[in-house]
Design an enzyme around this catalytic site. Structure first.
Site, PDB file in Angstrom:
ATOM      1  N   LYS A 177       0.912  14.075   1.479  1.00 50.27           N
ATOM      2  CA  LYS A 177      -0.467  14.367   1.047  1.00 50.27           C
ATOM      3  C   LYS A 177      -0.662  15.870   0.861  1.00 50.27           C
ATOM      4  O   LYS A 177      -1.638  16.318   0.281  1.00 50.27           O
ATOM      5  CB  LYS A 177      -1.470  13.816   2.060  1.00 50.27           C
ATOM      6  N   LYS A 226     -14.727   8.031  -3.146  1.00 49.96           N
ATOM      7  CA  LYS A 226     -15.971   8.299  -2.406  1.00 49.96           C
ATOM      8  C   LYS A 226     -16.511   9.671  -2.768  1.00 49.96           C
ATOM      9  O   LYS A 226     -17.714   9.860  -2.960  1.00 49.96           O
ATOM     10  CB  LYS A 226     -15.707   8.232  -0.895  1.00 49.96           C
ATOM     11  N   LYS A 250      -8.203  13.377   5.086  1.00 51.58           N
ATOM     12  CA  LYS A 250      -7.299  12.216   5.016  1.00 51.58           C
ATOM     13  C   LYS A 250      -6.305  12.352   6.151  1.00 51.58           C
ATOM     14  O   LYS A 250      -6.206  13.415   6.772  1.00 51.58           O
ATOM     15  CB  LYS A 250      -6.572  12.170   3.674  1.00 51.58           C
ATOM     16  N   ARG A 251      -5.556  11.271   6.427  1.00 49.47           N
ATOM     17  CA  ARG A 251      -4.515  11.379   7.435  1.00 49.47           C
ATOM     18  C   ARG A 251      -3.581  12.540   7.099  1.00 49.47           C
ATOM     19  O   ARG A 251      -3.359  12.852   5.931  1.00 49.47           O
ATOM     20  CB  ARG A 251      -3.700  10.079   7.508  1.00 49.47           C
ATOM     21  N   THR A 275      -8.619   6.397  -1.549  1.00 49.79           N
ATOM     22  CA  THR A 275      -9.965   5.859  -1.737  1.00 49.79           C
ATOM     23  C   THR A 275     -10.986   6.942  -1.438  1.00 49.79           C
ATOM     24  O   THR A 275     -12.113   6.892  -1.941  1.00 49.79           O
ATOM     25  CB  THR A 275     -10.219   4.633  -0.833  1.00 49.79           C
ATOM     26  N   HIS A 324       0.814  -1.223   0.000  1.00 49.25           N
ATOM     27  CA  HIS A 324       0.000   0.000   0.000  1.00 49.25           C
ATOM     28  C   HIS A 324       0.841   1.263   0.000  1.00 49.25           C
ATOM     29  O   HIS A 324       0.305   2.353   0.189  1.00 49.25           O
ATOM     30  CB  HIS A 324      -0.911   0.049   1.224  1.00 49.25           C
TER      31      HIS A 324
END
Ligand code: 26Q
Length: 751
Positions: A496, A601, A490-491, A597, A310
Site C-alpha cells: 500500500k 468513501k 488503511k492497514r 473501498t 480479495h
C-alpha cells in the site's frame, strides 16, 4: 416524541436532565421497539455470507439512520443541550475485523437488508478483536481491544453446536446482531463464540497460551501467526467457525423445509476469501454423515457455494500443512483428499492440485474447483486473476469467473458520517438518490453554480474543523483547518506504500528547510494498524511517528507542514477523517490492491484521489475523467513484467535521483537517530535500498510532481470545488446496493 417518553418511563427524567448513558439506553430501547415486529417475507433461498471478519462499526447511529430517525433524534437532543455525537461515543466499536474485506462484509450486510434480501452474515465473536493500537515511544504497541459491554448490540441465543476439534468436543454458542434495513425489515448477523472461552488467560499485551484451544479460540482475530502455534490456532479458528456455520446452515434450511438433496435451493454460501473455505469439506462431510451419497454431496455443495477472492498477493493465499488440518479436524482430511484425487484425475496442471507435493493444502484451490462461481472485487483485479494468478483455473472453468466491483454503504458513509453533505445532495437531487445512487449524476448540472460549489467548500471546512477539535481532544494535536488535509488511511502494508508517502513528506520537509516555501500548507494524516509480527510495517509506523515529532516540533516548518498519525484507526475514526479529507492517497503498487473501498468513501465525500492505476482507482478514473483525479506511476503491466524479468534494482534509482537519495538518507540522519530507534530506521532504509519489493523508487519522481500539481490546483480554488463535485456526482456506481444487486442477479438468485 418517543425518546422523551421512554426516558420518563424508564428513569423518570427529561432529555435535559438525563445523563448521556440514560439517553444511550433509551435510544437502544427505542431501536428495539421499532424493529421488534418487522415483518420479513423470507424467500425460500437464503444467502449465508460467511466471513472471518465483519467490521460493522458502531451500531447506534447507523440503526437510527436506517430507521430514518437520526436527524430528528439529533435535533431533539440538540434542542435540549445534548450532542448526539457524545451519545454515540459511549458505544465501543465492535472489533471484529482487520481491514477492507471485513468492512466490505459489513457494507454488504447493510445493503442486503436495505434491499430486503434474505441474507445472514455468519462469523466469529472475537472478544478482543484485532487489537487496540497504542503509540509508545514513537512505536505501535498492541493491547487487547475489550469491546464487549452491556452497551453492545448483541443477543445471546439458546442455540449451541458441538464442534469436534483438536481431539476435544467444544461448544459453539450462537450470538446474533440485528442488521436493520428499515422499520419493516431486518436481517441477522450470526456470530459464534466458544462457550468455554476464558478472557483471563490474556496476560501482558496480547500474549496468551496459544495451545489451550478450549479457552482461547475466540479471543483474538488472526492471532499472531509468526510461529507454528499461532498458525495452528488460526486453523483451529477457521474450523471452529466453519463447522458451527455448516451445522447451523443445514439446521436452518431443514427448519424451512429443505431435504438435504435440495440444499442449494435453500442456501447459497458466499465464501469471503479463503478463511471460511473449510465449510466446503465440512458440508460434504455432514451431508454424507446424514446419509447422502458422496457424489451427490459434492454435487450439492458445489451448487451451494460461491467464492470471492480479495487478494493477488501470493503470501496471502492461504495454504496449510496437512498435519495441521489433521490435528485440528481429522475427520475433514479424508474429504479434502477425495477432492484432491478427483482434481488429479481430471487435470494435469500441478498448480491446480489441492494438496501439493510438500503436503500443503491450498485453500483457494478447494474453492476454485468446487464453487460454482468465483469473483474478483474490481475490474482490473478480476482480469489479473484470470490472466496471471489464476489463469490455469480460468482455462478450466471460464464460466465460473466474473467480476463484482466492490461498493460502500451510502447510509453509513454519507448519511451518517457526512450529514451536511447528505442534506445538500438531497436538496439538489431529491431523496431518491439513496435508492438509486446513480442519480447523483444530476449534481453535474451544478458544475458552474457558484453557490453550490461554495456550499461544498464550506461543508468540507466545517468537517475539517470538527476533525481538528476531535484530534485535539484525543491526541492533543492541533491541525489548522486552513491547511490542505491530505490523508492516507488503511492497514499498514508495504504494497500500500505508506513508505512512499513518508519519503515524499521527507522531501517536502527538506525543501522547506532549504527555503523552498510551499504555497499550500498541508497536513499529511496517516491512520492504520500493522500486524504485530510484520516488522517492516512496524518500522514504517515508527518512521511516520518520528517524522511527526520532527515536523510538528519545528516552528518554522510547521507553518507549512504537519504530519499526524491517528492512534487506533478504526471505523469511528474513518467516519471523522473521510468527510474532512481534501486529498485521498491511493498509492498502492499497480496490480497489488485488489480494489480498495476507502478510495470510494473518500471520493463520495468530495476528496480528490491521488493514486496509481490499481484496484478500483482504475474505475474511479474512468468515471471522473483524468482531469478530476491525479494518476501517476507505473501501470500494472509494467509492474508485472518487472517482476517477471527480475530486472528491478532500487540502487540504480537511488544513484540517479538526488531528491530520492536525500529522502532515503534522511531516514538514518542524525536528526532521526536522535529521536528514533536505530535498528528500526536502519533496517527500513536497508530494506528500501536492497529490496524495495513494492517498487517505491521508480514511482517516486512522478509521485512528487503529481502531488505538487495537486497542491497547486487546490490553491487555485474554484476548479478544485468543481473536481469535488464531479467526484461526488460519479460516486453512485460505488454504492454497495449496486454491488449486491449484481451478486444477486448473477450468483445468488434469491427469488
Ligand atoms: C493470509 C494468510 C494467512 C492468514 C490470513 C491471511 C489473510 C488475512 C486477512 C489474508 C487476507 C486478509 C484480508 C484481506 C483484505 O482485507 N483484503 C482487502 O479486501 C478489500 C475488499 O475486497 C479490498 O478492497 C482490498 O483491496 C483488499 O486488500
Amino acid at each position: 416524541m418517543e425518546l422523551s417518553y421512554i426516558l420518563q418511563e424508564k428513569y423518570n427524567v427529561t432529555i435535559k436532565t438525563a445523563t448521556n448513558e440514560q439517553i444511550y439506553y433509551a435510544l437502544a430501547f427505542l431501536i428495539n421497539q421499532k424493529t421488534k415486529n418487522t415483518k420479513s417475507k423470507p424467500t425460500k433461498k437464503k444467502l449465508y455470507y460467511l466471513s472471518a471478519e465483519f467490521l460493522i462499526g458502531r451500531l447506534l447511529g447507523s440503526a437510527l439512520v436506517n430507521l430514518g430517525l437520526y436527524e430528528s433524534v439529533a435535533k431533539e437532543l440538540c434542542e435540549n443541550g445534548k450532542d448526539i455525537a457524545d451519545i454515540e461515543e459511549l458505544e465501543n466499536e465492535p472489533s471484529l475485523c482487520n481491514g477492507g474485506l471485513g468492512r466490505l462484509a459489513a457494507c454488504f450486510m447493510d445493503s442486503a437488508a436495505a434491499l430486503k434480501l434474505n441474507a445472514e452474515g455468519v462469523g466469529l465473536l472475537y472478544h478482543f478483536g484485532l487489537f487496540r493500537q497504542v503509540f509508545e515511544n514513537n512505536a505501535q504497541t498492541a493491547k487487547p481491544d475489550k469491546w464487549l459491554s452491556d452497551k453492545s448490540f448483541l443477543a445471546k441465543t439458546d442455540t449451541t453446536y458441538p464442534v469436534e476439534i483438536g481431539g476435544k468436543m467444544l461448544m459453539a454458542r450462537q450470538y446474533q446482531i440485528d442488521v436493520i434495513g428499515d422499520s419493516n425489515y431486518k436481517n441477522k448477523l450470526t456470530l459464534f463464540d466458544l462457550e468455554s472461552i476464558d478472557e483471563k488467560i490474556v496476560a501482558d499485551g496480547i500474549e496468551f497460551d496459544k495451545q489451550d484451544i478450549s479457552q482461547n479460540l475466540t479471543l483474538f482475530l488472526y492471532p499472531d501467526d509468526s510461529d507454528e502455534n499461532g498458525r495452528l490456532l488460526r486453523v483451529y479458528q477457521q474450523y471452529f467457525m466453519t463447522s458451527a456455520a455448516a451445522q447451523y446452515i443445514i439446521d436452518d434450511c431443514v427448519k424451512r423445509g429443505c431435504k438435504l438433496s435440495d440444499l442449494h435451493e435453500y442456501a447459497v454460501v458466499q465464501i469471503n476469501d479463503t478463511h471460511p473455505t473449510m465449510i466446503i469439506p465440512e458440508l460434504i462431510r455432514l451431508l454424507c454423515e446424514k446419509g447422502t451419497d458422496l457424489d451427490d454431496a459434492i454435487n450439492t455443495v458445489s451448487k451451494t457455494c460461491a467464492y470471492t477472492n480479495h487478494t493477488i498477493l501470493a503470501e496471502a493465499l492461504e495454504k496449510w500443512h496437512i498435519s495441521m488440518i489433521k490435528k485440528a479436524a481429522p475427520k475433514l482430511l479424508p474429504y479434502i483428499e477425495i477432492l484432491d484425487s478427483r482434481v488429479r484425475r481430471k487435470c494435469c496442471d500441478e498448480k491446480t492440485f489441492i494438496i501439493d507435493s510438500n503436503d500443503m493444502v491450498h485453500m483457494a484451490n478447494i474453492d476454485l474447483h468446487v464453487c460454482f462461481a468465483v469473483n474478483g472485487v474490481a475490474k482490473l483485479h478480476t482480469e489479473l486473476l484470470k490472466t496471471t494468478e489464476l489463469s490455469e483455473f480460468s482455462k478450466l472453468y471460464p464460466h465460473k469467473f466474473h467480476n463484482k466491483t466492490n461498493g460502500i454503504s451510502f447510509r453509513r458513509w454519507l448519511c451518517l458520517s457526512n450529514p451536511r453533505l447528505a442534506k445538500l445532495i438531497e436538496s439538489l437531487v431529491g431523496s431518491s438518490y439513496l435508492e438509486n445512487a446513480e442519480s447523483l449524476k444530476v449534481l453535474l448540472k451544478y458544475i458552474n453554480d457558484e453557490k453550490v460549489l461554495s456550499q461544498l467548500v464550506s461543508i468540507k471546512q466545517e468537517n475539517k474543523q470538527k476533525l481538528s477539535q476531535y484530534l485535539f481532544k484525543k491526541q492533543g494535536i492541533h491541525l489548522p483547518e486552513a491547511f490542505l488535509f491530505d490523508i492516507q488511511i488503511k492497514r499498514l502494508h508495504e504494497y500500500k506504500r505508506q513508505q512512499l508517502n513518508a519519503l515524499s513528506v521527507i522531501s517536502m520537509y527538506l525543501d522547506i528547510l532549504s527555503g523552498k516555501i510551499p504555497k499550500t500548507p498541508v497536513c499529511v494524516i496517516f491512520g492504520g494498524k500493522a500486524a504485530p509480527a510484520y516488522t517492516i510495517a512496524q518500522d514504517i509506523i515508527h518512521l511516520i511517528l518520528c517524522l511527526s515529532q520532527l515536523v510538528n516540533g519545528d516552528e518554522a516548518v510547521s507553518r507549512y507542514l504537519r504530519v499526524v498519525m491517528v492512534e487506533n484507526y478504526n471505523v469511528s475514526w474513518a467516519q471523522k477523517l473521510i468527510p474532512a479529507c481534501d486529498i485521498s492517497q491511493q498509492i498502492s503498487l499497480a496490480s497489488k490492491e485488489a480494489s480498495g473501498t476507502g478510495n470510494m468513501k473518500l471520493m463520495l465525500s468530495g476528496a480528490i484521489t491521488i493514486g496509481t492505476l490499481d484496484g478500483a482507482n482504475v474505475e474511479i478514473a474512468e468515471l471522473v475523467g483524468r482531469e478530476n483525479i491525479y494518476i501517476f506511476g507505473d501501470d500494472s503491466e509494467t509492474v508485472v513484467n518487472r517482476y517477471k524479468d527480475k530486472s528491478y534494482q532500487p540502487q540504480k534509482y537511488y544513484d540517479e535521483n538526488k531528491k530520492l537519495r536525500d529522502a532515503v538518507n534522511f531516514i538514518t540522519s542524525e536528526k532521526m537517530l536522535a529521536i528514533g530507534d536505530r535498528n528500526r530506521l536502519r533496517r527500513l532504509k536497508n530494506e528500501l535500498l536492497t529490496k524495495d519489493w513494492f517498487m517505491t523508487f521508480p514511482d517516486f519522481d512522478e509521485y512528487m510532481k503529481t502531488r505538487e500539481k495537486a497542491y497547486a490546483d487546490y490553491f487555485e480554488g474554484q476548479s478544485w470545488s468543481q473536481k469535488m463535485l464531479v467526484n461526488i456526482a460519479n460516486a453512485g456506481y460505488f454504492s454497495s446496493d449496486r454491488t449486491i444487486k449484481e451478486y444477486n442477479a448473477d450468483v445468488w438468485k434469491l427469488n
